[in-house]
Design an enzyme around this catalytic site. Sequence first.
Site, PDB file in Angstrom:
ATOM      1  N   GLU A 176       0.862  -1.175   0.000  1.00  0.00           N
ATOM      2  CA  GLU A 176       0.000   0.000   0.000  1.00  0.00           C
ATOM      3  C   GLU A 176       0.900   1.227   0.000  1.00  0.00           C
ATOM      4  O   GLU A 176       2.070   1.150   0.375  1.00  0.00           O
ATOM      5  CB  GLU A 176      -0.897   0.009   1.243  1.00  0.00           C
ATOM      6  CG  GLU A 176      -1.882  -1.145   1.308  1.00  0.00           C
ATOM      7  CD  GLU A 176      -2.725  -1.141   2.574  1.00  0.00           C
ATOM      8  OE1 GLU A 176      -3.323  -0.086   2.894  1.00  0.00           O
ATOM      9  OE2 GLU A 176      -2.788  -2.187   3.246  1.00  0.00           O
ATOM     10  N   SER A 180      -3.841   1.437   5.581  1.00  0.00           N
ATOM     11  CA  SER A 180      -5.187   1.783   6.001  1.00  0.00           C
ATOM     12  C   SER A 180      -5.412   1.763   7.502  1.00  0.00           C
ATOM     13  O   SER A 180      -6.292   2.456   8.003  1.00  0.00           O
ATOM     14  CB  SER A 180      -6.200   0.829   5.336  1.00  0.00           C
ATOM     15  OG  SER A 180      -5.928  -0.517   5.701  1.00  0.00           O
ATOM     16  N   HIS A 209      -6.200   4.793  -0.016  1.00  0.00           N
ATOM     17  CA  HIS A 209      -6.440   5.783   1.031  1.00  0.00           C
ATOM     18  C   HIS A 209      -5.733   7.107   0.796  1.00  0.00           C
ATOM     19  O   HIS A 209      -5.684   7.940   1.710  1.00  0.00           O
ATOM     20  CB  HIS A 209      -6.043   5.202   2.390  1.00  0.00           C
ATOM     21  CG  HIS A 209      -6.959   4.121   2.849  1.00  0.00           C
ATOM     22  ND1 HIS A 209      -8.089   4.366   3.600  1.00  0.00           N
ATOM     23  CD2 HIS A 209      -6.938   2.783   2.632  1.00  0.00           C
ATOM     24  CE1 HIS A 209      -8.720   3.227   3.844  1.00  0.00           C
ATOM     25  NE2 HIS A 209      -8.033   2.254   3.265  1.00  0.00           N
ATOM     26  N   LYS A 240     -13.596   6.423  -1.543  1.00  0.00           N
ATOM     27  CA  LYS A 240     -13.105   7.088  -0.337  1.00  0.00           C
ATOM     28  C   LYS A 240     -13.045   8.594  -0.594  1.00  0.00           C
ATOM     29  O   LYS A 240     -14.063   9.251  -0.562  1.00  0.00           O
ATOM     30  CB  LYS A 240     -11.770   6.476   0.083  1.00  0.00           C
ATOM     31  CG  LYS A 240     -11.928   4.993   0.472  1.00  0.00           C
ATOM     32  CD  LYS A 240     -10.639   4.343   0.865  1.00  0.00           C
ATOM     33  CE  LYS A 240     -10.858   2.943   1.420  1.00  0.00           C
ATOM     34  NZ  LYS A 240     -11.473   1.996   0.456  1.00  0.00           N
TER      35      LYS A 240
END
Length: 387
Positions: A176, A180, A209, A240
């Site tokens: 990522e 998160s 995110h 998001k």
Amino acid sequence: MIRYYQQQLADLKAQNQFRQLPQLIHRGRFIQREDNTMLNMSSNDYLGLANNEALRQAFFTQYQDQLPALTSSSSRLLTGSFPIYDELESLMAQAFGRETALLFNSGYHANIGILPALADKKTLIVADKLVHASMIDGIRLAQCEFVRFRHHDYVHLEQILQKNDRTFERIIVVTESVFSMDGDCADLTQLVALKQRYPQVMLYVDEAHVIGVLGEKGLGLAEQQGCINQIDILVGTFGKALGSMGAYVICDQVIRDYLVNKMRPLIFSTALPPFNVAWTHFVFQQLPHLQAERAHLAQLSQHLRQAIVDIFQVPMPSESCIVPYILGDNELTVRTAQRLQQQGYYCLPIRPPTVPKGTSRIRFSLTADMQVAEVEQFIACLRELAE
């Protein structure tokens, strides 16, 4: 046979890990549950766009009575492909400066579909230890060899690459960009440098995110760190910060063509509604103009992060608008979240298996539509909690 499931549920309750779907009423940045109205500290609506009435009205004004269809009624490979899908993909490819983009129904669909499509028995997947559950599920479905490297430990990652670079035809490194549950950032420039030293390595980065939140144009951490063009598989979501639904991958044309032919969640799922894709297209066009919202969110986030350090005497908890307060014990975490809710803040306990055992936490999530005074009041509440 049903007794087995009853016992499993009883065990979850005993461990304070039993979950239930909440009954909520959404009122802008506030949540109402029963008679309690709370500031929503658990949303992923980072730019506050989901509650932006002016933006919504501008969208409807653009289309007036010619609204896009409310359903695609089919997968894109059958009759479910509409011009607005191609328009959004072209818009995104141009914005990212890459050959192409491809849309998916959700981030989960993307992560459980891309890796199994690209991997085979001659592939090794190497993933950061804390990647999201959707990527873990995608790795499992890929049915290839995989190992994890210690979180953000790129020395460990290179040791794995050195050990395996002559054993596998391709190695896919998975991470990522902003994690998160911890809100910390990967060093994408280091990962790119590693990729360049090992020609058979592909880099897979999930920006779920951070798309919309970071970068001069809101294109994410990869834009901020100047390495968009060096990431083979750049994944993100619309559900998001962009206030919509769906997901995307930014990639080369050959990867897109391969996914269209091999990615099962894309091939066998009804496509997103054209109405939804049109809204995403409209919102994505606004990203370059939301610098004030990004700056305000960054200010709020830094203020809360520093307050967590000062109040609880802990290291800086994150690098983003996701600010974890780690308590460790499940029962204490649940009890603390309940106290915050009683004070008017919709904060939720995050427990295993979502996070590693012994790291139960409350995940504070800030949004750009929050006011400085509201965050100040929340910090005051945290101080009372610590006394």
